[in-house]
Structures are given as structure tokens and as C-alpha cells.
Write an enzyme that holds these catalytic residues in place. Structure first.
Site, PDB file in Angstrom:
ATOM      1  N   HIS A  94       0.852  -1.196   0.000  1.00 35.16           N
ATOM      2  CA  HIS A  94       0.000   0.000   0.000  1.00 35.16           C
ATOM      3  C   HIS A  94       0.890   1.248   0.000  1.00 35.16           C
ATOM      4  CE1 HIS A  94      -2.821   3.054   1.286  1.00 35.16           C
ATOM      5  NE2 HIS A  94      -3.767   2.241   0.851  1.00 35.16           N
ATOM      6  N   GLU A 165      -3.700   1.720  -7.478  1.00 29.90           N
ATOM      7  CA  GLU A 165      -3.920   2.705  -6.432  1.00 29.90           C
ATOM      8  C   GLU A 165      -3.197   4.006  -6.799  1.00 29.90           C
ATOM      9  OE1 GLU A 165      -3.135   2.444  -1.679  1.00 29.90           O
ATOM     10  OE2 GLU A 165      -1.512   2.215  -3.078  1.00 29.90           O
TER      11      GLU A 165
HETATM   12  P1  PGA Z   1      -9.209   6.311   0.726  1.00 28.57           P
HETATM   13  O1  PGA Z   1      -8.041   5.279   0.610  1.00 28.57           O
HETATM   14  O2  PGA Z   1     -10.437   5.603   0.250  1.00 28.57           O
HETATM   15  O3  PGA Z   1      -9.273   6.680   2.168  1.00 28.57           O
HETATM   16  O4  PGA Z   1      -8.865   7.443  -0.153  1.00 28.57           O
HETATM   17  C1  PGA Z   1      -7.940   4.446  -0.492  1.00 28.57           C
HETATM   18  C2  PGA Z   1      -6.727   3.576  -0.312  1.00 28.57           C
HETATM   19  O5  PGA Z   1      -5.847   3.912   0.477  1.00 28.57           O
HETATM   20  O6  PGA Z   1      -6.637   2.526  -0.970  1.00 28.57           O
END
Ligand code: PGA
Length: 252
Positions: A94, A165
């Protein structure tokens, strides 16, 4: 194909009591088999989640793990430990972990450990705002994916879930803005091409590739509509049980 909807709670909520309340509300809300729902709470709440989810349709995920099975690694948690308490999925790479020093090499090592324990890694890749601005978004995706895939066999790659992402489209990013669904789709199709190149055309078509930037209950369907998008890795919105349940019941 059923969509895979993953809740990444990040470092929330603040107490076990609140976490239990959310587990119970989710369990009560996820009744149909419309999508596969996975909840990834912080490590310390996983055991309580196992108890609540042992019957029902929700699967459990963790937000990270270490690559070794056990030993002198203070503060770390292994894939086999996660497996032993009923975890099925592990988010790896992540961008918030990458910002703390994680890199694609370590992600690759962790993927192997997760696969060895027969768990499913959810592997995040994505470009930063700066890379996007310079026109290097696809090069960044390719570099991350190739470093990760480089250490894996085609067979291993066939057991992973990818998540696109865009780092600039995560609510915690400075000046975060949302990634238009067609841009997300283009990047996901590009990841599918990379998967096809390394693990074969069938893998490129059928492996789950999720959208992992910010979504909310009003726009989730716009991302899910195209069948190349296998599901969502939802952050902030997943802390609101009602909104997350609405997303998980998407009809697209
Ligand atoms: P968020 O995070 O929905 O809080 O923007 C998405 C993620 O970190 O995958």
C-alpha cells in the site's frame, strides 16, 4: 464474475469496542452473495473479527505482514500467524506503507510468504502525483509491477490480486483529487497487459485487478461498471458501515 470489495480500515477505529460494533453491523448487513466482501482491520482486532465472522459471508484480511515465518523480528507479524487465526487476504505494498520505506523488492518477498501460507496477496501499485505530472505514470506502474513479478513464477502470479492505487487519488494524499473512472480503467487495462506479458494472456484477462483510489457510495458503481475492474479497495468510506454496505451491494 462477482466483484471483490475490500475494506481497508487503515489505523482505525480507536478501540476494540468500536471495532466489534462495526464487525457486528457488517455481519448483519452482508447477507447476499452479490459480491465477495473482505474486511481488513488493524492486526490487534483480527482475533475479535474471526469470532464474529466465523459464520457468515465476510472474509478477513490483514493490512500487511512480514516475509519471514518467525524469529527475531520485533513488531512484525507473519503470514502463517495470520493464517492461523483465519485471515484469507493480505494487503501488500500500500502506498502509505511505501511512504514509510516499503519498496517493490520487499513487497515481492512478502508476496511469496503470503502465497506460501496459501493466503491471497492484494498487491498495490500506483503512480505518485509527481510521476503523473511528468507523464511517467505508466512507466512507474511498469517498474513496480516488473520488480514485483520478477521474483515470482507465472504460477505464483496467477494467485495474486492486484490493486491500482493512484497515490494522488487517495484521501490522505496532499491535494488529493479523484481519479476519473475512465482513467482508472485505462491504468487497469495497462496492468492487465503487464500481467498477460508475464503470466500469459488468460491471466491478463482473468486475474482480479481492483481499483484502489478513493471512492464513495455515490461513485463506486462508475468504477465497477466495466468488467475489467474486478472490485474495489476502499479506504475511508469503509469506516462508515452503511456506506460501505451500499457499495458492497452494487448491482453493476
Ligand atoms: P481512501 O483510501 O479511500 O481513504 O482514499 C484508499 C486507499 O488507500 O486505498
Amino acid at each position: 464474475m462477482k466483484k471483490l470489495i475490500i475494506a481497508n480500515w487503515k489505523m482505525n477505529p480507536s478501540t476494540l469496542r468500536e471495532a466489534r460494533r462495526m464487525f457486528l453491523a457488517l455481519k448483519a448487513g452482508v447477507k447476499s452473495n452479490k459480491s465477495e466482501v473482505v474486511v481488513c482491520p488493524p492486526f490487534v482486532y483480527l482475533a475479535a473479527a474471526t469470532e464474529v465472522f466465523k459464520s457468515g459471508k465476510i472474509r478477513l484480511g490483514a493490512q500487511d505482514c512480514f516475509w519471514a515465518e518467525n524469529g527475531p523480528y520485533t513488531g512484525e507479524v507473519s503470514a502463517s500467524m495470520l493464517k492461523s487465526i483465519g485471515v484469507k487476504y493480505v494487503i501488500l505494498g500500500h502506498s502509505e506503507k511505501r511512504a514509510m520505506g516499503e519498496n517493490s523488492e520487499t513487497v515481492g518477498k512478502k508476496i511469496k510468504a503470503v502465497l506460501k501460507s496459501n493466503l491471497t496477496p492484494v498487491v498495490c501499485v500506483g503512480e505518485t502525483a509527481e510521476q503523473k505530472q511528468k507523464g511517467d505514470a505508466f512507466a512507474a506502474l511498469e517498474e513496480q509491477a516488473e520488480t514485483i513479478f520478477g521474483g515470482l513464477s507465472g504460477q505464483q502470479i496467477k494467485n495474486i490480486v492486484m490493486a491500482y492505487e493512484p497515490v494522488w487519488a487517495i484521501s490522505t494524499a496532499a491535494n488529493s483529487r479523484s481519479c476519473p473512472p475512465d482513467e482508472a480503467l485505462t491504468a487497469i487495462l495497462f496492468l492487465r497487459k503487464l500481467l498477460a506479458k508475464t503470466a500469459g494472456p488468460k491471466a491478463g484477462q482473468t486475474l482480479p485487478v481492483l481499483y484502489g483510489g478513493s471512492v464513495d457510495e455515490s461513485n463506486a458503481d462508475d468504477y465497477l461498471r466495466n468488467e475489467a475492474v474486478s472490485g474495489l479497495l476502499a479506504g475511508g468510506v469503509s469506516l462508515n458501515v452503511k456506506k460501505f454496505l451500499k457499495i458492497s451491494q452494487s448491482k453493476v
